[in-house]
Scaffold this motif. Structure first.
Motif, PDB file in Angstrom:
ATOM      1  N   ARG A 100       0.818  -1.213   0.000  1.00  0.00           N
ATOM      2  CA  ARG A 100       0.000   0.000   0.000  1.00  0.00           C
ATOM      3  C   ARG A 100       0.855   1.268   0.000  1.00  0.00           C
ATOM      4  O   ARG A 100       0.624   2.181  -0.790  1.00  0.00           O
ATOM      5  N   GLN A 101       1.859   1.326   0.852  1.00  0.00           N
ATOM      6  CA  GLN A 101       2.679   2.542   0.925  1.00  0.00           C
ATOM      7  C   GLN A 101       3.455   2.784  -0.364  1.00  0.00           C
ATOM      8  O   GLN A 101       3.663   3.918  -0.773  1.00  0.00           O
ATOM      9  N   ASP A 122      -1.895   8.311   4.959  1.00  0.00           N
ATOM     10  CA  ASP A 122      -1.427   6.964   5.266  1.00  0.00           C
ATOM     11  C   ASP A 122      -0.181   7.003   6.157  1.00  0.00           C
ATOM     12  O   ASP A 122      -0.060   6.211   7.094  1.00  0.00           O
ATOM     13  N   PHE A 123       0.726   7.934   5.895  1.00  0.00           N
ATOM     14  CA  PHE A 123       1.930   8.083   6.715  1.00  0.00           C
ATOM     15  C   PHE A 123       1.558   8.381   8.163  1.00  0.00           C
ATOM     16  O   PHE A 123       2.076   7.770   9.094  1.00  0.00           O
ATOM     17  N   LYS A 125      -1.253   7.774   9.686  1.00  0.00           N
ATOM     18  CA  LYS A 125      -1.938   6.599  10.250  1.00  0.00           C
ATOM     19  C   LYS A 125      -0.916   5.552  10.703  1.00  0.00           C
ATOM     20  O   LYS A 125      -1.032   4.975  11.788  1.00  0.00           O
ATOM     21  N   ARG A 126       0.122   5.324   9.892  1.00  0.00           N
ATOM     22  CA  ARG A 126       1.168   4.363  10.264  1.00  0.00           C
ATOM     23  C   ARG A 126       1.979   4.861  11.452  1.00  0.00           C
ATOM     24  O   ARG A 126       2.372   4.067  12.318  1.00  0.00           O
ATOM     25  N   GLN A 127       2.228   6.163  11.516  1.00  0.00           N
ATOM     26  CA  GLN A 127       2.947   6.738  12.662  1.00  0.00           C
ATOM     27  C   GLN A 127       2.167   6.506  13.957  1.00  0.00           C
ATOM     28  O   GLN A 127       2.756   6.120  14.964  1.00  0.00           O
ATOM     29  N   ALA A 129      -0.030   4.200  14.568  1.00  0.00           N
ATOM     30  CA  ALA A 129      -0.042   2.763  14.872  1.00  0.00           C
ATOM     31  C   ALA A 129       1.254   2.318  15.529  1.00  0.00           C
ATOM     32  O   ALA A 129       1.239   1.492  16.440  1.00  0.00           O
ATOM     33  N   HIS A 130       2.392   2.866  15.101  1.00  0.00           N
ATOM     34  CA  HIS A 130       3.679   2.506  15.692  1.00  0.00           C
ATOM     35  C   HIS A 130       3.879   3.144  17.060  1.00  0.00           C
ATOM     36  O   HIS A 130       4.554   2.595  17.913  1.00  0.00           O
TER      37      HIS A 130
END
Length: 133
Positions: A100-101, A122-123, A125-127, A129-130
């Motif tokens: 996806r990324q 998306d970036f 959202k991933r940040q 989540a981490h």
């Protein structure tokens, strides 16, 4: 590379001239490589470009096949995916969670994502989540 009607064996292709009302169209082309000769990925890239330019059809591709048996498959698949999308592949067969990324990055760099909004969302959202415990 120049494609010619006589090179394709499909039931729906006809090289004969017909009136427009009776013309047949090319509905699909399937190409496979039984073994991996040296330079196969570059030949595939040339073929994708030629098919897209000369026939203007939609292209589907199993994107992870290029890295079979190699180390760093994720890296190779991401780079290859970016290359084929740029050439016009519009329906890659992929594991969406893994790529996806890459797809969002390609869209941002090719101007298919206005102001890179989807890429940035998306970036973030991933940040989050981490960062979550």
């Amino acid at each position: 590379m120049r494609l010619a009607a006589s090179n394709w064996r499909t039931s729906s292709w006809s090289a004969r001239r017909r009136p427009a009302s009776r013309a047949r169209t090319l509905s699909s082309i399937a190409a496979t490589c039984r073994r991996r000769p040296a330079g196969a990925p570059s030949v595939l890239l040339e073929s994708i470009d030629a098919v897209r330019r000369q026939l203007g059809v939609n292209l589907t591709l199993g994107a992870s096949n290029v890295s079979f048996g190699l180390p760093e498959r994720s890296l190779l698949n991401g780079v290859f995916l970016a290359m084929v999308i740029q050439l016009g592949v519009n329906c890659p067969v992929v594991d969406v969670a893994k790529v996806r990324q890459y797809i969002l990055a390609v869209d941002a760099l090719l101007g298919k994502d206005s102001y890179s909004r989807r890429f940035i969302q998306d970036f973030r959202k991933r940040q989050k989540a981490h960062a979550a415990p």
